[in-house]
Write a protein that holds these residues in place. Structure first.
Motif, short mmCIF file in Angstrom:
data_model
loop_
_atom_site.label_atom_id
_atom_site.label_comp_id
_atom_site.label_asym_id
_atom_site.label_seq_id
_atom_site.Cartn_x
_atom_site.Cartn_y
_atom_site.Cartn_z
N TRP A 252 24.48 49.33 51.47
CA TRP A 252 25.76 49.01 51.40
C TRP A 252 25.96 48.07 50.19
CZ3 TRP A 252 24.62 46.61 56.70
CH2 TRP A 252 24.65 47.71 57.91
N ASP A 253 27.27 47.62 49.50
CA ASP A 253 27.56 46.80 48.76
C ASP A 253 27.90 45.56 49.54
OD1 ASP A 253 27.77 48.57 46.47
OD2 ASP A 253 29.41 47.67 45.82
N VAL A 254 28.13 44.36 49.06
CA VAL A 254 28.35 43.14 49.66
C VAL A 254 29.27 43.15 50.60
CG1 VAL A 254 28.33 40.53 49.60
CG2 VAL A 254 26.89 42.01 47.79
N ASP A 255 30.35 43.46 50.32
CA ASP A 255 31.50 43.36 51.33
C ASP A 255 31.38 44.56 52.23
OD1 ASP A 255 32.52 41.23 49.61
OD2 ASP A 255 33.82 42.44 48.34
N GLU A 256 31.12 45.46 51.93
CA GLU A 256 30.96 46.61 52.98
C GLU A 256 29.88 46.24 54.01
OE1 GLU A 256 29.09 49.66 50.99
OE2 GLU A 256 29.74 51.29 52.10
N LYS B 150 27.36 50.80 41.58
CA LYS B 150 26.82 50.56 43.00
C LYS B 150 26.32 49.03 42.98
CE LYS B 150 25.19 51.23 47.11
NZ LYS B 150 26.05 51.05 48.28
N TYR B 151 26.37 48.21 44.11
CA TYR B 151 25.99 47.06 44.36
C TYR B 151 27.00 45.96 43.20
CZ TYR B 151 21.56 48.69 46.59
OH TYR B 151 21.05 49.50 47.68
#
Lengths: 438, 438
Positions: A252-256, B150-151
């Motif tokens: 995941w990315d941070v908010d995800e 990404k990220y």
């Protein structure tokens, strides 16, 4: 005088991708592998064994890097080397040309781990002690002399490190006696790989409970609806009192990550593991703040002590999952344990793969006996795969690692395993190649 | 259809350690090297050239990693690949087994850089444009589609990236015309290597001033008294108006960096470069706060975009020195430029080594034309070494890079250089081996 006569490095790969063991949202088809280092000497029966862990392709690159990194050991006096474990570490890591390729990360660091793990195994065998005992028998000053504190002085000084070790020095034998009785608590990931069916998940969770485990870990992150279904199954089987951990393997990315974990909060996970890039200190800190009281855990891809320093300084993690084959051997691992103690973060080492369980049992015992002095919030990963390839395999009973007693770091593989699974010439892989060709 | 028929990778090493060119407090004896990738096709005259940069030992490991990473390109349609530069990047980086060895750092990432640099060179040649022109001719959407975000979404979203590129889209040709006239400003590190004598330092500083440079960089960090003496010499020669930068190549812990830089503050350095571990975001932030108004610069060992994201988020740096052969090619580099723009941090790319100047001139031009739209606080490194090995070498006049006009990424080396400096079989190294043996 006993001399190191050669360094033999093996590219050993196990075909775990065939059974979806180890499958998760990021790693769908790993072949658990080891770049396996043997330090041979001119004395019968004296050798050192170590490895780093990979999941297949590129294991040959790690093996080549380990060969190069170990080169300065050949021709050296074993007792001189094991008598100054900090010195040999600093010597090997000081190669400035190789340093450029990291520094202290990626393939070169994995290779350094393989080599230093073999050096420490040799040292423990030479002392006729299991590695944990070699470490717990050291004085605070000796331990800190072997630790790599470079770049860490803004987090912990040498004097602070000695002081915190000294506090526990007198009561070490008491804790050793206790662990010898009870073992060191562990949890299992064997139940929860992403590639397993619901039926297999349910059965394995039940088997884990029956075997005495109080912690179960599930892989998540590929599909939210499926994650909800699988967490529900796991909770049904293990009940409300046992701990459930979830592991997203960096998808995941941070908010995800924040949104997804909140959607699984009803299952009361103890921690979310690897929610995002392992390099993202500030991202982990943001996630931790947002998903509390669910804890944040990371570390199996924690590249070096500087990364962990920042994870502690930024209050980014609740659980430190250092990896025994990614950090550069006990020299760097001790430094991370010292920081974790100072910052009050429990270390629950990453294990599984091939051979990692064999290594981390020593580290967890060392931590309890000499550094942290507590088992609170501590549980070490255990995955029940591939132990049959080790001469001194870890033994888990009733949800706890038994204290290993054989000399060394438990890293030695059977000759027959090397003969079968060396890549590509071992009998297993040669057979695969032959059947593909026919 | 034009097909990629093979990937040839060369381990090329130049014996720069003989002259102390490139010597600093961390890297005393580098042999500037390239793991050099050639994508060959079945069409006469169509090929792609790229490399990553190392300083000697281990270059073979990077070459092997690049060979493995590039494997999926063989047999593929050139136009399909250069028509979806984001797609091929994501395909190559998605190998989960190789990902384990980083992820996105160290040898595997250097190898990815070498391969993607070659792919972009091929794309630019196929379009008959220099790389900077290929980039500046893309629409904001096309550019963002190639970038690896990404990220990064907690720092910059796709929409934000498109918006900031769109702001500058109409005025691109105007800035291209301007740069074609003036060139892109650069500074020289050739004067200040640590291994040079005071006399050589004084002479080289004078030559740099005479050649039109307004920025000079000195290596520091080995000995404070010597640093004071050398900074004094440099200031005497260049005067108070020119900029002096200092570079410690990661030798200090955080508090040590603060003390040492303060002791050099009287020489008014514009920036302190690489004061500590390149991984230490929070450490750089602490140093920056303590030594202001001296700026903090880092990036040549900045391992990936996630590291740079945090450097921006933590306000840890005044100057971003991304490296064109350490980040994974333009796909990742564009992402860092986009974040730098959003956070208001000037990018002054790392160069020198072998071939890095050839690459970064394209990136700096791209930045000015399409991303930042300003030259304020921007100056790109230039080191006058080893350009003779390149078919389309960079040209610096009056302290500025001339705008390169030949198609490609300026990465192609002369066949004669490969024949002489390939390691270990090239004529130079074979000669060294023969003279050692005799």
């Amino acid at each position: 005088m006993t001399t190191i006569t050669s360094v033999d490095v093996y590219d050993v790969r196990f075909p775990t991708s065939l059974t979806a063991d180890g499958s998760d949202a990021m790693n769908k088809d790993g072949d658990y592998s080891a770049a396996y280092v043997v330090l041979r000497t001119d004395e019968e029966g004296v050798a050192g064994y170590g490895f780093t862990f990979t999941i297949g392709r590129g294991n040959d690159i790690c093996a080549l890097a380990a060969e190069q990194r170990a080169e300065p050991l050949v021709g050296r006096d074993v007792d001189e080397i094991v008598g100054d474990l900090g010195g040999i570490y600093r010597e090997l890591k000081s190669d400035s040309q190789l340093r450029w390729l990291g520094p202290e990360k990626g393939v070169e660091h994995l290779a350094m781990a393989a080599v230093m793990n073999a050096v420490w195994d040799l040292a423990a065998r030479r002392a006729n002690k299991p590695l944990w005992r070699l470490l717990t028998d050291m004085t605070p000053e000796q331990l800190v002399d072997t630790a790599d504190l470079k770049y860490l002085s803004d987090a912990i000084t040498r004097d602070e490190a000695i002081a915190l070790l000294t506090e526990l020095a007198d009561s070490k034998e008491q804790r050793i006696a206790e662990l010898t009785e009870t073992g060191y608590p562990c949890y299992t990931t064997s139940a929860g790989w992403l590639g397993y069916s619901d039926e297999k998940l349910r059965r394995l969770c039940q088997e884990a409970v029956d075997a005495g485990y109080r912690h179960i870990k599930l892989k998540v992150g590929a599909n939210l609806d499926e994650d909800i279904r699988r967490c529900r199954i796991a909770r049904e089987v293990i009940g409300d009192d046992a701990k459930l951990m979830i592991d997203a393997n960096q998808v995941w990315d941070v908010d995800e990550a924040i949104d997804w974990v909140k959607a699984l909060a009803e299952f009361k996970p103890l921690w979310i593991e690897e929610p995002t890039s392992p390099d993202d200190v500030l991202g982990h800190a943001a996630i931790r703040k947002a998903v509390a009281p669910i804890g944040v855990a990371t570390g199996e891809h924690g590249m070096n002590r500087v990364l962990f320093k920042q994870m502690f300084q930024a209050e980014a993690i609740d659980f430190c999952q250092l990896d025994s084959a990614r950090l550069a051997g006990p020299n760097e691992i001790i430094a991370v344990y010292l920081m974790a103690k100072k910052f009050g973060v429990p270390v629950c080492p990453h294990a599984g793969g091939v051979g990692l369980c064999e290594l981390v049992q020593h580290l967890s015992i060392f931590d309890y006996v000499a550094v942290s002095g507590t088992l609170e919030n501590r549980v070490t990963e255990f995955v029940d795969h591939l132990h049959e390839h080790f001469v001194d395999p870890c033994i888990v009973e009733n949800g706890a690692y038994r204290v290993p007693m054989a000399p060394g770091y438990s890293a030695q593989m059977h000759e027959s395993s090397l003969a079968e699974f060396s890549f590509p010439a071992g009998s297993y892989w040669a057979g695969v190649a032959a059947s593909v060709a026919s």
